[in-house]
Design an enzyme around this catalytic site. Sequence first.
Site, mmCIF file in Angstrom:
data_model
loop_
_atom_site.group_PDB
_atom_site.id
_atom_site.type_symbol
_atom_site.label_atom_id
_atom_site.label_comp_id
_atom_site.label_asym_id
_atom_site.label_seq_id
_atom_site.Cartn_x
_atom_site.Cartn_y
_atom_site.Cartn_z
ATOM 1 N N HIS A 176 0.858 -1.198 0.000
ATOM 2 C CA HIS A 176 0.000 0.000 0.000
ATOM 3 C C HIS A 176 0.891 1.244 0.000
ATOM 4 C CE1 HIS A 176 -3.353 -2.646 1.756
ATOM 5 N NE2 HIS A 176 -3.544 -2.464 0.457
ATOM 6 N N GLU A 179 1.705 3.904 3.043
ATOM 7 C CA GLU A 179 2.188 3.382 4.328
ATOM 8 C C GLU A 179 3.717 3.464 4.352
ATOM 9 O OE1 GLU A 179 0.179 -0.442 4.342
ATOM 10 O OE2 GLU A 179 -1.787 0.531 4.182
ATOM 11 N N ARG A 234 -3.353 4.908 -2.021
ATOM 12 C CA ARG A 234 -3.169 3.551 -1.456
ATOM 13 C C ARG A 234 -2.842 2.485 -2.503
ATOM 14 N NH1 ARG A 234 -5.541 -0.053 2.566
ATOM 15 N NH2 ARG A 234 -6.562 -1.849 1.619
ATOM 16 N N HIS A 304 2.714 -3.646 6.652
ATOM 17 C CA HIS A 304 1.803 -2.521 6.410
ATOM 18 C C HIS A 304 1.895 -1.529 7.571
ATOM 19 C CE1 HIS A 304 -1.041 -4.537 3.407
ATOM 20 N NE2 HIS A 304 -0.345 -5.578 3.828
ATOM 21 N N GLU A 379 0.876 -4.702 10.898
ATOM 22 C CA GLU A 379 0.551 -3.274 10.791
ATOM 23 C C GLU A 379 1.425 -2.562 11.820
ATOM 24 O OE1 GLU A 379 -1.739 -1.924 8.726
ATOM 25 O OE2 GLU A 379 -2.986 -3.636 8.166
#
Length: 413
Positions: A176, A179, A234, A304, A379
Amino acid sequence: MRTAAVIALLGLVALASATDYHRYKVVSVVPRNAEDATVVRRAVAALQLEQWTDPRAPGLPVDVMVPPKLVQGFLNGLRIRGIPNSVKINDVQALIDEQMATQRSANPNPRKFDHTSYHTLDQIYSILDAVESDFSDMVSTYTAGTTYEGRPIRAVKISSGSGDNKEVVWIDCGIHAREWIAPATCQWIMDKLTSGYGSDSEVTELLDSYDFHIMPSVNPDGYTFTHNSNRLWRKNRVPYGSLGCHGTDPNRNFDSDFGGPGTSNSPCSDIYHGPSAFSEAESQAVRDSVQALASQMKVFFTIHSYSQLWMTPYGYTSSLPANYDDQYRVSGVGVNALTAVHGTRFQYGNIADTIYPAAGGSSDWAYDSAGVQMAFALELRDTGNFGFLLPADQIVPVGEETWAGIVAAIKAI
Ligand code: 0X9
Ligand code: ZN
């Protein structure tokens, strides 16, 4: 003088064409129950707001970006219904400008890792070239695919060379585009591995047992677009027909319940799954590289941001994989080691319950189709104070803690 004026003008043109988030706010909303969640979802749809995070569960925040002219109305609506909220970011553009300012002074063609600012794709690739020539006995780069706009999707193999056919650790970052801490963390890890071999006993031990394959920017077109045009983009940048929209979400484009829950068939959506499974260069590049190494691959990490989560399959269903207990155990070991470094707290568990149902993701595919028994989606920081705009002075601590988590997880498998 003339040249300076032209450069200044070009700078202005570039700024003028970039998406402007002047006085946009990010509001963290905490729906207390399903009713609140419906209210928030309807408001987001009606006002066409962009979500930075998606609803996870009642009691957990949803971060919503609100343009200046809608802020009062949105906040009033929440207040009338008593839905808890707080403004996390007051001026999105101010944060973007701050971040861009630290980058302007950076060397356009660096020859060394530098974790004090975020890098453009060209800078990342020029570092890869330098590292490959400086550590030629240990580092080799390869091109895993070519994007719609013609950029190579590059990966690095780091191997101490002691013994053939070692087991493989896969780490990819930046599927993405916005990020940014993800590619920065992949660079930190590449630095740790290359500079640490022979001097850091843990790194030496690891590299004597495993080959690392690292893809620092899975989505080069999207990443470049976040530097030049829209910091909060994104997806990739493939144009889609009459609607004038761009981009497939490469993390909805894998052949793992393609088109299932948490995906969209609208090319204008941020979670557009694309015309067919593996229609996109980015998912193909990960697929082809992982498949080529599948029989040796010990663990797959896809990195991510943000929300501080360590997730295991599945995203497409709440059913659990056969070895879930083991993946859960390894996640726990990783998270504890990560937290021990700077106190950063992560939650862990299967994707569908920890974050939300999302089909077509890479880690589900790695587990189901490539047969990699340990497949984790992380994440990284933070939990919304800066979100995607995490200040560059956190690159180093994030690198340190993420690395500690990864090392502990590998050892625990
Ligand atoms: O929605 C996603 O793709 C990831 N979250 S993010 O906010 N970075 O976009 C979660 C990915 C979870 N993995 C799978 N769905 N397989
Ligand atoms: Zn992501």
